[in-house]
Design a protein around this motif. Sequence first.
Motif, mmCIF file in Angstrom:
data_model
loop_
_atom_site.group_PDB
_atom_site.id
_atom_site.type_symbol
_atom_site.label_atom_id
_atom_site.label_comp_id
_atom_site.label_asym_id
_atom_site.label_seq_id
_atom_site.Cartn_x
_atom_site.Cartn_y
_atom_site.Cartn_z
ATOM 1 N N LYS A 46 76.392 5.120 75.278
ATOM 2 C CA LYS A 46 77.758 5.142 74.731
ATOM 3 C C LYS A 46 78.620 5.973 75.683
ATOM 4 O O LYS A 46 78.114 6.683 76.546
ATOM 5 N N LYS A 47 79.943 5.906 75.468
ATOM 6 C CA LYS A 47 80.866 6.581 76.377
ATOM 7 C C LYS A 47 80.567 8.085 76.483
ATOM 8 O O LYS A 47 80.514 8.649 77.575
ATOM 9 N N TRP A 48 80.373 8.717 75.332
ATOM 10 C CA TRP A 48 80.146 10.176 75.355
ATOM 11 C C TRP A 48 78.821 10.518 76.018
ATOM 12 O O TRP A 48 78.688 11.531 76.679
ATOM 13 N N GLU A 49 77.838 9.587 75.859
ATOM 14 C CA GLU A 49 76.531 9.827 76.500
ATOM 15 C C GLU A 49 76.671 9.724 78.020
ATOM 16 O O GLU A 49 76.087 10.502 78.771
ATOM 17 N N LYS A 50 77.461 8.750 78.435
ATOM 18 C CA LYS A 50 77.686 8.569 79.880
ATOM 19 C C LYS A 50 78.275 9.832 80.481
ATOM 20 O O LYS A 50 77.869 10.279 81.554
ATOM 21 N N LYS A 51 79.236 10.396 79.764
ATOM 22 C CA LYS A 51 79.861 11.642 80.226
ATOM 23 C C LYS A 51 78.808 12.725 80.421
ATOM 24 O O LYS A 51 78.800 13.460 81.409
ATOM 25 N N LYS A 52 77.934 12.824 79.430
ATOM 26 C CA LYS A 52 76.882 13.838 79.470
ATOM 27 C C LYS A 52 75.951 13.600 80.650
ATOM 28 O O LYS A 52 75.567 14.540 81.362
#
Length: 499
Positions: free
Chosen positions: A325-331
């Motif tokens: 997910k987008k937030w996981e990608k950021k992480k």
Amino acid sequence: MEYTTIEQLNKFESKTVELKGWVYNKRGSKGLFFIVLRDGTGLVQCVVNNGEVNEASWEVASSATQESAIIVQGVVNKDERQVGGYELQVTSLELVSIAEEYAISPKSHGVEFLMNHRHLWLRSRRQWAIMRIRNRIIMSIHNFFQESGFIQADAPILTGNAVEGTSTLFEIDYFGDPAYLTQSGQLYGEAMAMAFGKIYTFGPTFRAEKSKTRRHLTEFWMIEPEMAFYDLAMNMDLVEDFLVYLVKDVLADCSVELDVLERDIEALKRVEKPFPRVHYSEAVDLLKSDKTWDMISEEIAALKAEVPVLEAELADNKKRYGQAKKWEKKKIDAREIEINQRQEEIKESLRNLPEWQESARNFEWGSDFGGSDETLLTRHYDRPIIVHRYPAKIKAFYMKRDPEDDRLALGMDVLAPEGYGEIVGGGERATDITFLEDQIAAHNLPIEVFKWYLDLRRFGSVPHSGFGLGLERMVTWICGLSHVRETIPFPRLLGRLHP
Ligand code: 4AD
Ligand code: MG
């Protein structure tokens, strides 16, 4: 309504206040903005609801860019999850000035870029934490000496003589005469100690260091106490009390700042008396010992073992990235930066350590410790150590000789733990005028400019001692930084004079 600062918000819970500052960060959309405000004293999240502010305020919230200056009014709410522990429910917003697209974007920048933008980089949270700790240390330094019967008495910055050797002098033209930016206030400190008993100088000092290292600045601040009727042992006791005092104050008052820097405070809590006192010869033996050799071999093995673990994590993250997910990608992106940095560190260590190991083993009695030698020595201890009685040959002209062994000077260095190395240099001063005259000649220094200094041995000469603490080295260690450049607002280094 009262104007206040972010630091003071705890006194205004549930009250309406006004804050003035800059937009550190902004997110949100349609009916809601979260603005993280920075005012120099801290950060606070400001919540702006479209329904709860007037149109003009909403317009400010919508248009404010990163680093725009604003005045915010709102109600203070406690919120443990937020930076600083408080949140502001905004009732009104006013624009002071809109900022152009900010030069330092949230993506990660190289050190050179950041150094070129030092005037702006100072606004970051990390720099905020470092400068606050620097400030706290400065305050503690004054408190310590003022409470112990010292007076601050400053030495001149423009001088006519060298103190710490002639190879690092910045020469200037003083109305046609040669003059130098001071390398140390010590010689003047000695004169002032004979006048006032116990003094400390606190000023900028200069060294034309021609090499780039993580420990050297060309302009740095030094604190130099000088005490009449102190011998080397008393000097060592003083420096120990002094450093313990500073570390305690920082631990007590700078927990937020240390947390921002992710400093391992357990290491600082171990800074207790007594500091091991290590004779130079003992330090040399330790450096050359199997104990040091094996310690490095173990470290090399541990680093080598870490390499495949990091690679596996990178590969695993890459596999997950597509479905993330987008937030996981950021992480994952953030972690990738971290891993890359760590890989670089490991590479550098694996390059350095075998060389350090060799040079430690081959160290010859009589030489000065290099940066790597100091790093290795301190790794054997859990707190600062005081190395004393160095060979006179590698020390300054003014050092008193050891009555037990004429090859040695009654000098001492404090080496900070965790590999940081020298933060303090000092010792007992020679009192014998003929000896000093010989030393001045042996160091190829012009005797005329030291006439006044020799007077101190003519008129009521007494045993006396002192030391110099490098403020930036101290801050580097306390903050757990890898380089001294971030510990002074505008560092001066070889090849760096701007901004
Ligand atoms: O060991 P140093 O050269 O000692 C003196 O100058 C003595 N006159 C002090 C005294 O006895 N009053 O320098 C003292 C300290 C070092 O231990 C180090 O912390 C710092 O000053 N220092 C530097 N810090 C940053 N950049 C440099 N280039 C430094 N050179 C020394
Ligand atoms: Mg030194």
